[in-house]
Design an enzyme around this catalytic site. Structure first.
Site, PDB file in Angstrom:
ATOM      1  CD  GLU A 246      -3.267  -1.125   0.421  1.00 28.53           C
ATOM      2  OE1 GLU A 246      -3.790  -0.081  -0.354  1.00 28.53           O
ATOM      3  OE2 GLU A 246      -3.633  -2.244   0.185  1.00 28.53           O
ATOM      4  CB  CYS A 280      -1.799   6.431   1.661  1.00 30.12           C
ATOM      5  SG  CYS A 280      -3.240   6.063   2.411  1.00 30.12           S
TER       6      CYS A 280
HETATM    7  P1  NAD Z   1       9.568   4.507   4.306  1.00 27.31           P
HETATM    8  O1  NAD Z   1       9.016   3.967   2.910  1.00 27.31           O
HETATM    9  O2  NAD Z   1      10.481   5.734   4.310  1.00 27.31           O
HETATM   10  O3  NAD Z   1       8.637   3.608   5.789  1.00 27.31           O
HETATM   11  C1  NAD Z   1       8.308   2.772   5.518  1.00 27.31           C
HETATM   12  C2  NAD Z   1       8.600   1.628   6.818  1.00 27.31           C
HETATM   13  O4  NAD Z   1       9.181   1.059   5.812  1.00 27.31           O
HETATM   14  C3  NAD Z   1       8.920   2.482   8.052  1.00 27.31           C
HETATM   15  O5  NAD Z   1       8.706   1.444   9.151  1.00 27.31           O
HETATM   16  C4  NAD Z   1      11.046   1.726   7.396  1.00 27.31           C
HETATM   17  O6  NAD Z   1      11.409   1.684   8.693  1.00 27.31           O
HETATM   18  C5  NAD Z   1      10.245   0.878   6.608  1.00 27.31           C
HETATM   19  N1  NAD Z   1      11.576   0.721   5.860  1.00 27.31           N
HETATM   20  C6  NAD Z   1      12.403   1.838   5.138  1.00 27.31           C
HETATM   21  N2  NAD Z   1      13.451   1.084   4.310  1.00 27.31           N
HETATM   22  C7  NAD Z   1      12.901  -0.223   4.434  1.00 27.31           C
HETATM   23  C8  NAD Z   1      14.043  -1.644   3.816  1.00 27.31           C
HETATM   24  N3  NAD Z   1      14.263  -1.143   3.053  1.00 27.31           N
HETATM   25  N4  NAD Z   1      13.245  -2.920   3.587  1.00 27.31           N
HETATM   26  C9  NAD Z   1      11.954  -3.056   4.915  1.00 27.31           C
HETATM   27  N5  NAD Z   1      11.583  -1.993   5.821  1.00 27.31           N
HETATM   28  C10 NAD Z   1      11.847  -0.852   5.271  1.00 27.31           C
HETATM   29  O7  NAD Z   1       7.653   5.545   4.302  1.00 27.31           O
HETATM   30  P2  NAD Z   1       7.007   6.881   5.032  1.00 27.31           P
HETATM   31  O8  NAD Z   1       8.114   7.919   4.723  1.00 27.31           O
HETATM   32  O9  NAD Z   1       7.259   5.769   7.012  1.00 27.31           O
HETATM   33  O10 NAD Z   1       5.722   7.260   4.917  1.00 27.31           O
HETATM   34  C11 NAD Z   1       5.375   7.713   4.253  1.00 27.31           C
HETATM   35  C12 NAD Z   1       4.637   6.726   3.062  1.00 27.31           C
HETATM   36  O11 NAD Z   1       4.058   6.141   3.316  1.00 27.31           O
HETATM   37  C13 NAD Z   1       4.095   7.962   2.290  1.00 27.31           C
HETATM   38  O12 NAD Z   1       3.926   7.422   0.911  1.00 27.31           O
HETATM   39  C14 NAD Z   1       2.479   7.737   1.631  1.00 27.31           C
HETATM   40  O13 NAD Z   1       1.653   7.576   1.353  1.00 27.31           O
HETATM   41  C15 NAD Z   1       2.530   6.063   2.477  1.00 27.31           C
HETATM   42  N6  NAD Z   1       1.595   5.348   2.745  1.00 27.31           N
HETATM   43  C16 NAD Z   1       0.566   4.981   1.884  1.00 27.31           C
HETATM   44  C17 NAD Z   1      -0.470   4.583   2.659  1.00 27.31           C
HETATM   45  C18 NAD Z   1      -1.234   3.187   1.908  1.00 27.31           C
HETATM   46  O14 NAD Z   1      -2.275   2.744   2.645  1.00 27.31           O
HETATM   47  N7  NAD Z   1      -1.530   3.127   0.544  1.00 27.31           N
HETATM   48  C19 NAD Z   1      -1.370   4.538   4.181  1.00 27.31           C
HETATM   49  C20 NAD Z   1      -0.328   5.298   4.638  1.00 27.31           C
HETATM   50  C21 NAD Z   1       0.978   5.870   4.082  1.00 27.31           C
END
Ligand code: NAD
Length: 517
Positions: A246, A280
């Site tokens: 997502e 999001c």
């Molecule tokens: P991010 O991708 O930076 O981080 C998300 C998670 O992934 C964190 O827990 C992070 O520590 C982890 N992570 C980072 N690198 C990783 C790796 N290599 N392997 C595994 N895990 C890893 O995102 P963010 O900045 O925390 O969140 C914002 C984004 O989330 C925005 O783009 C937003 O649109 C999206 N979002 C989507 C939804 C949805 O339902 N579609 C809901 C909420 C947020």
């Protein structure tokens, strides 16, 4: 690495003791710490959860529902205990923070529906040749599901996925964002406090911890940015395990000339600025038909100007809009506004960040005279901007809405139900709300898929939303077992020609072929 206490870049930082140091984005104060889980610790927690999972599966849907219900009650009873650290780690207004707990209702959905969705399914065999078969599909849980979540909904986002996996009979290892791990940790502690089986737990840390989690689970449910999602998909592919992603959105709002403009404006302001725009599926861009453009913009500016901004840590609901949660978001919002202005856009309200020493606040901002050459209309902002574009007609609005690499959700505003449906079907997004915003997220009976770069697979969606955490097993049984099957050895001329006739008789749809003429 040691913590630089004057560091205000807003990324959580590990310190010498390998802790995540969590700061309040509104004040810069340190508000908590959690230990960073090294890969071997992640593996150890995963092994422990795996050991507990068979008994969890064994107690059945009713047994699992009992524990999930107790957990829901614990969270409702300890609302402020969960939400207070969550507010401090995100900088949300208290009103926005309260929305987080609304996600507990998803627990009730899976409690009510799991038995029906996970029941064995009988399938009618196809064709006369299979008439004597008894076919059953059985849903068996993956042993360990990994749930990796972002910082914008520290409680609500894991709650959208963890209860479904638990009700399916899986153990669940979660990893919240390093930016906002505190509220979720309290919720997980609540599971322990009610004395429930040791099947969910959480680990903390940065990308390395998330990556270690992907290495030890059987299924990855990821919510976060498109860039990280792509990495997770590659890592899951290497292990040949399924993942569901997502990701980001760039939701368009289409306002037709016959819309209820007051309702549309109120929705735009809330849908654009709730969680400081860090949702999001928040409204990221608005297309308004020419005849109502001026009225819409005037009212939008008036309502936006009336918003009160701050972090009401006294829980008195004295602010609508909090701070942004990270310095990176502050930079993106500032960049999008500056880029738009440099290319000819006008700021009607907001548009300038206060001094960075006062937290990551950026005022709710309305931009007009925008076009698709501007970053604010093409990249996910995830922040406090509402760019509004005047369009000639609905056709132009649809074309512009679809001019995006992202396709999470969007909304259509008109009093004409048929027109609304026609427009909804032409939008290239996983969800379309008609005369509302964001609300699709809480309709658990329909899926929330991200089209294009907004995701892979989907969450919720009735039966699919829980069955995705199960492996399907097909049980194919003979109702009457004959001595031999027609296709078995030995082959012979006589049997071969008989088989050929049977195949013709059963497969052909006309008598010439059935009779082999
Ligand atoms: P991010 O991708 O930076 O981080 C998300 C998670 O992934 C964190 O827990 C992070 O520590 C982890 N992570 C980072 N690198 C990783 C790796 N290599 N392997 C595994 N895990 C890893 O995102 P963010 O900045 O925390 O969140 C914002 C984004 O989330 C925005 O783009 C937003 O649109 C999206 N979002 C989507 C939804 C949805 O339902 N579609 C809901 C909420 C947020």
């Amino acid at each position: 690495m040691t913590l630089n206490t004057t560091d205000r870049i807003g990324r959580a930082e590990p310190n010498a003791r390998q802790e995540v140091v969590v700061r309040c984005p509104a004040t810069g104060d340190i508000v908590g710490r959690v230990p960073v889980s090294a890969p071997d610790e992640v593996k150890a927690v995963a092994d422990r959860l795996r050991a507990a999972q068979p008994a969890w599966q064994q107690i059945g849907v009713a047994g699992r529902a009992k524990w999930l219900g107790k957990w829901r009650d614990w969270m409702l009873d300890h609302r402020d205990e969960v939400l207070t650290p969550l507010q401090l780690e995100t900088g949300k207004s208290w009103g926005d923070t309260g929305i987080e707990i609304a996600a507990v209702q998803i627990i009730n959905y899976w409690i009510d529906k799991a038995a029906e969705f996970l029941a064995d399914e009988s399938v009618r065999p196809y064709g006369a040749a299979n008439a004597a078969k008894k076919l059953t599909i059985v849903y068996e849980p993956y042993q360990l599901v990994g749930v990796i979540t972002p910082w914008n909904g520290p409680l609500s986002v894991p709650l959208l996925d963890v209860p479904a996996a638990l009700m399916a009979g899986c153990a669940v290892l979660s990893k919240p964002s390093e930016i906002a791990p505190l509220g979720w940790q309290v919720a997980v502690d609540g599971w322990k406090q009610i004395g429930a089986p040791d099947v969910p737990d959480t680990v903390h840390g940065f990308g390395e911890t998330g990556s270690a989690l992907v290495d030890v689970v059987d299924y990855v449910m990821f919510t976060g940015s498109t860039n990280t999602g792509r990495r997770i998909a590659v890592a899951a592919a290497e292990r040949l395990i399924p993942c569901s992603l997502e990701l980001g959105g760039k939701d368009a709002m289409i306002v037709c000339a016959d819309a209820d403009i007051d309702r549309a404006v109120d929705a735009a302001v809330w849908g654009g600025f709730v969680y400081s725009g860090q949702v999001c599926i928040s409204v990221e861009r608005i297309y308004v038909e020419e005849p109502v453009y001026d009225e819409f913009v005037n009212k939008l500016v008036a309502k936006t100007s009336a918003l009160r901004q701050g972090m009401d840590a006294g829980h008195d609901y004295s602010c609508e809009v909090g701070s942004l949660t990270t310095a990176q978001q502050l930079r993106i919002v500032s960049r999008h506004v500056d880029d738009a202005v440099a290319k000819g856009a006008k700021v009607l309200v907001g548009g300038k960040a206060p001094d960075a020493s006062s937290g990551f606040f950026y005022p709710p901002t309305v931009l007009v005279d925008v076009d698709h050459d501007m970053d604010c209309m093409r990249e996910e902002t995830f922040g406090l901007t509402l760019p509004v574009m005047k369009v000639r007609d609905v056709a132009e609005a649809i074309e512009k809405a679809n001019d995006s690499d992202l396709g999470l959700a969007g909304s259509v505003w008109t009093r004409d139900k048929d027109k609304a449906n026609t427009i909804a079907r032409q939008l290239n997004t996983g969800t379309v709300n008609i005369n509302n915003v964001i609300t699709g997220l809480l309709q658990f009976g329909v899926p929330m898929p991200g089209w294009k770069e907004s995701g892979l697979g989907s969450r919720s969606g009735g039966a699919d939303g829980i069955r995705k955490y199960c492996r399907q097993k097909s049980i194919v049984a003979e109702r009457v077992a004959m001595k031999k099957e027609l296709l078995w050895y030995p082959y012979s001329r006589k049997k071969g020609s008989f088989t050929e006739k049977v195949v013709r008789m059963l497969s052909a749809k006309d008598w010439r072929r059935r009779l082999g003429r």
